[in-house]
Design a protein around this motif. Sequence first.
Motif, short mmCIF file in Angstrom:
data_model
loop_
_atom_site.label_atom_id
_atom_site.label_comp_id
_atom_site.label_asym_id
_atom_site.label_seq_id
_atom_site.Cartn_x
_atom_site.Cartn_y
_atom_site.Cartn_z
N VAL A 17 -138.14 7.92 82.20
CA VAL A 17 -137.40 8.26 81.12
C VAL A 17 -136.03 7.58 80.86
N ALA A 18 -135.67 7.22 81.71
CA ALA A 18 -134.61 6.86 82.00
C ALA A 18 -134.18 5.54 81.44
N MET A 19 -135.12 4.97 81.91
CA MET A 19 -135.45 3.16 81.48
C MET A 19 -135.07 2.96 79.48
N LEU A 20 -135.34 4.19 79.35
CA LEU A 20 -135.34 4.13 77.69
C LEU A 20 -134.13 4.44 77.30
N GLY A 21 -132.96 4.88 77.97
CA GLY A 21 -131.21 5.13 77.72
C GLY A 21 -131.53 7.26 77.65
#
Length: 272
Positions: A17-21
């Motif tokens: 989730v975090a890698m999508l900002g």
Amino acid sequence: PGGDIGKLAVCGTVNDVAMLGAKPLYLTAGFILEEGLPMETLKLVVASMRAAADEAGVQIVAGDTKVVQKGKADGLYITTAGVGIVREGVHIGGANARVGDVVILSGSIGDHGIAVLGARGELGFESTLQSDVAPLNHLIEAMLDVSNNVHVLRDPTRGGLATTLNEIAAQSNVGISLNEQSIPVHPEVNAACEMLGFDALYVANEGKLVAVVAKEDAGKILAVMKQTRYGEGAVIIGEVTAEPKSRVLLKTALGSTRIVDMLAGEMLPRIC
């Protein structure tokens, strides 16, 4: 060493989730339990999930369990899903790398894959190496706080750093040039790779990220990464080039240049 299936389940989804900002907020968890699994094992795994969720600052809000016949589930499977909110003005994706961008790696590569092999007794020697499994959302939040020019974020899990960068190069239709001497690898990982015939560039990671950022912001992004727990070893390892398109090139320690291809097949049985 350094983790378990519970921590891996939480951190893997938090990082996706975090890698999508996005800021991860909520997780669901489904358990497939093999008949006869010791309750003590389940309690330890669930406690580990709670600790990982607390560290990441997310809530596990829903779950389910299913029990299957003995011998049908390898002990325990966990499936997780995550929900988060993308902050306004952030547009991060694999197709956003631009010529002139800088490639940043958050730390040493190959720790997770070699730690798993060690735990399975496949190294043939004793090792103190631990998995790098960790939630990276707070690191990413710090990066986005100082720059709006983070173009790509990825965690180099299956297939390692090499496969991840090949995917980015193909999606963005650019080239990526790496400096081998800039890529940090623990001596124990190097030793294991030499003995087993592996290339550390292809070994799995679970607590590292690759960021492709605008060159003018690379310095301040790198500085804030180094101030965080999971970005202390962050380094610039390369740059985005116009040619050759969809290719990754490595400048070796000997001064030559070689093509870094996608991984063919799997080095490890899939566990995440």
